[in-house]
Design an enzyme around this catalytic site. Sequence first.
Site, mmCIF file in Angstrom:
data_model
loop_
_atom_site.group_PDB
_atom_site.id
_atom_site.type_symbol
_atom_site.label_atom_id
_atom_site.label_comp_id
_atom_site.label_asym_id
_atom_site.label_seq_id
_atom_site.Cartn_x
_atom_site.Cartn_y
_atom_site.Cartn_z
ATOM 1 C CD GLU A 156 -17.112 4.544 1.198
ATOM 2 O OE1 GLU A 156 -16.011 4.845 0.699
ATOM 3 O OE2 GLU A 156 -18.188 4.639 0.582
ATOM 4 C CG ASP A 200 -19.325 9.822 -2.115
ATOM 5 O OD1 ASP A 200 -18.285 10.088 -2.736
ATOM 6 O OD2 ASP A 200 -19.437 8.812 -1.390
ATOM 7 C CG HIS A 238 -12.685 8.228 0.256
ATOM 8 N ND1 HIS A 238 -12.154 9.316 -0.376
ATOM 9 C CD2 HIS A 238 -13.874 7.954 -0.351
ATOM 10 C CE1 HIS A 238 -13.001 9.698 -1.328
ATOM 11 N NE2 HIS A 238 -14.048 8.900 -1.335
ATOM 12 C CD GLN A 242 -11.902 5.463 -6.827
ATOM 13 O OE1 GLN A 242 -11.763 6.594 -7.277
ATOM 14 N NE2 GLN A 242 -13.055 4.877 -6.815
ATOM 15 C CG HIS A 261 -15.755 10.631 -6.071
ATOM 16 N ND1 HIS A 261 -14.479 10.135 -5.880
ATOM 17 C CD2 HIS A 261 -16.376 10.544 -4.866
ATOM 18 C CE1 HIS A 261 -14.349 9.734 -4.621
ATOM 19 N NE2 HIS A 261 -15.484 9.981 -3.983
ATOM 20 C CG HIS A 303 -16.728 13.189 -0.056
ATOM 21 N ND1 HIS A 303 -15.681 12.690 0.697
ATOM 22 C CD2 HIS A 303 -16.953 12.269 -1.028
ATOM 23 C CE1 HIS A 303 -15.308 11.519 0.195
ATOM 24 N NE2 HIS A 303 -16.068 11.241 -0.851
HETATM 25 FE FE FE2 Z 1 -16.077 9.428 -2.012
#
Ligand code: FE2
Length: 430
Positions: A213, A309, A210, A152, A59, A57
Site C-alpha cells: 500500500e 476499508d 495489507h 498494524q 477495519h 476489507h
Molecule cells: Fe485496510
Amino acid sequence: MFDLIIRNANLPDGRTGFDIGIRGERIAEVAAKIEASAKAEIDASGRLATPPFVDPHFHMDATLSLGLPRMNRSGTLLEGIALWGELRPTLMREALVERALRYCDLAVSQGLLAIRSHVDISDPRLVTVEALLEVRERIAPYIDLQLVAFPQDGYYRSPGAVDALNRALDMGVDIVGGIPHFERTMSDGAASVEALCRIAAERGLPVDMHCDETDDPISRHIETLAAQTIRFGLKGRVAGSHLTSMHSMDNYYVSKLIPLMTEAEINVIPNPLINIMLQGRHDTYPKRRGLTRVRELMEAGLNVSFGHDCVMDPWYSMGSGDMLEVGHMAIHVAQMAGIDDKRKIFDALTVNSAKTMGLEGYGLDKGCNADLVILQARDPLEALRLKPNRLAVIRRGKVIARTPPRVSALHLEGRPSAVDAADYAPAFGN
Ligand code: FE2
C-alpha cells in the site's frame, strides 16, 4: 407452499420479471412465474434483487471513531496514524463493541451482510480482539463477520507483535494478516511474508495481507506473497489487499508478476475510496491515481473484489457502509465505463467478494441461503449510478430491514408531481 415469494424481480445476470420462492432459510425456486402461494409476498415491481453486498476489507475496530481523541485536521494518512496511536491505548472493550454494533446496524440497512475485518493486534492487551470476537458472535444471526489478525505497526517492527498475533489466532481469529511494506526493510517485509504464510499453513488458515500500500514501484511484496502461497500450498486461500504499488510498477515487470499471481490464485482486494484518497500524496503534478491494475488483473482471470476499508475513522472521514459507493468510485478511477465493465464491478461487490471470503450458500440459485436485497433500481448499472435505497433486506428468509423508496414531490406547474430517479432509463436499455 412457500414462506415468502418475491414477485417480479430483475436479477443481476439480466433476467427480468422473475419470482423467487423461499422456504425456511433457503431459496427453494427461481422461475419466471411461481404459481404456488406463500405466507407472505413482496412485489419487487421490476426492481433488482441481488445477493447481499459483501465487504472483504474493513477495519471494524476503528470505525465510527472519527473525532476521537480529536479530528484529523490535515486529513492525511500520517496524522491518521498518529491519532490511532493516541487512541489505541485508551480503547475499552465496551466502547469498541458498541461502535462495531452501530456500524453493523448501518451495514444491514445498506444490504451489507458479510464483512471481513482486520483487527489491530499491536496493543498487547488485545482488547480489540476480545471486542470483535464478541461482536462476531452477537451479529452472527444477521452478518457473517471474519476477523484478520493484523499487526498494524509491523509484524517484526512492533515489539510484541509476533507473540500477539499468535495469541489472537489462539483466541479464535480466523485469518493471518500482515503489512510487509511497513516493516523496516524490504528484506524484513519478505521475511514477514514467509513467516506469516508458514503460520497459516501450519494452522490451516487463510491469509490476507495489507500488501504494497504505497506508490513505490519497487515495493514488490506481492511477488513474495504469491511465491510463498505456492510454496506453502495455500493456493486460492490468500488475499493481497491494496496492491497500490502495482499502479506505478514497470510494465515489463508486471507482465511477469500477474501470471505468477494467477498461478497462486491470489484474491485481489483493492479499496478504491481509500486508495484514491491516500495514494499519490507525495506527487506534485501529475498526481498518480494509485489504484491497482483492476482491469488487467480481472482480464488475467484473478478474483478481484473491492473493500470499503474505512468508514468515519482516523484515516477516512467519509463512508456510509454503501458498497455501491465503493463500486461507483472504482468505475471512475479504473476507467471501467463499458457495459461489461460495470457488470464486472457489480460482481466485485457481490459474488467475487463472497468467493474471497469463501462464503457458502451465497447466490440466487435454488438451494442457496435466502439472503438477498431488493434495490430501488432495475439493474446493476442503474444501482451503481444511483446508489439507491435498499427497499428490503432479507436474511435467511426473514426481512431484517426495509427502506421506503426515495421519491421527491415536485411543485412545478405543467411538470410531473413526483420524481423517482430510477424512472430515468437509457433510451435503448442497459
Ligand atoms: Fe485496510
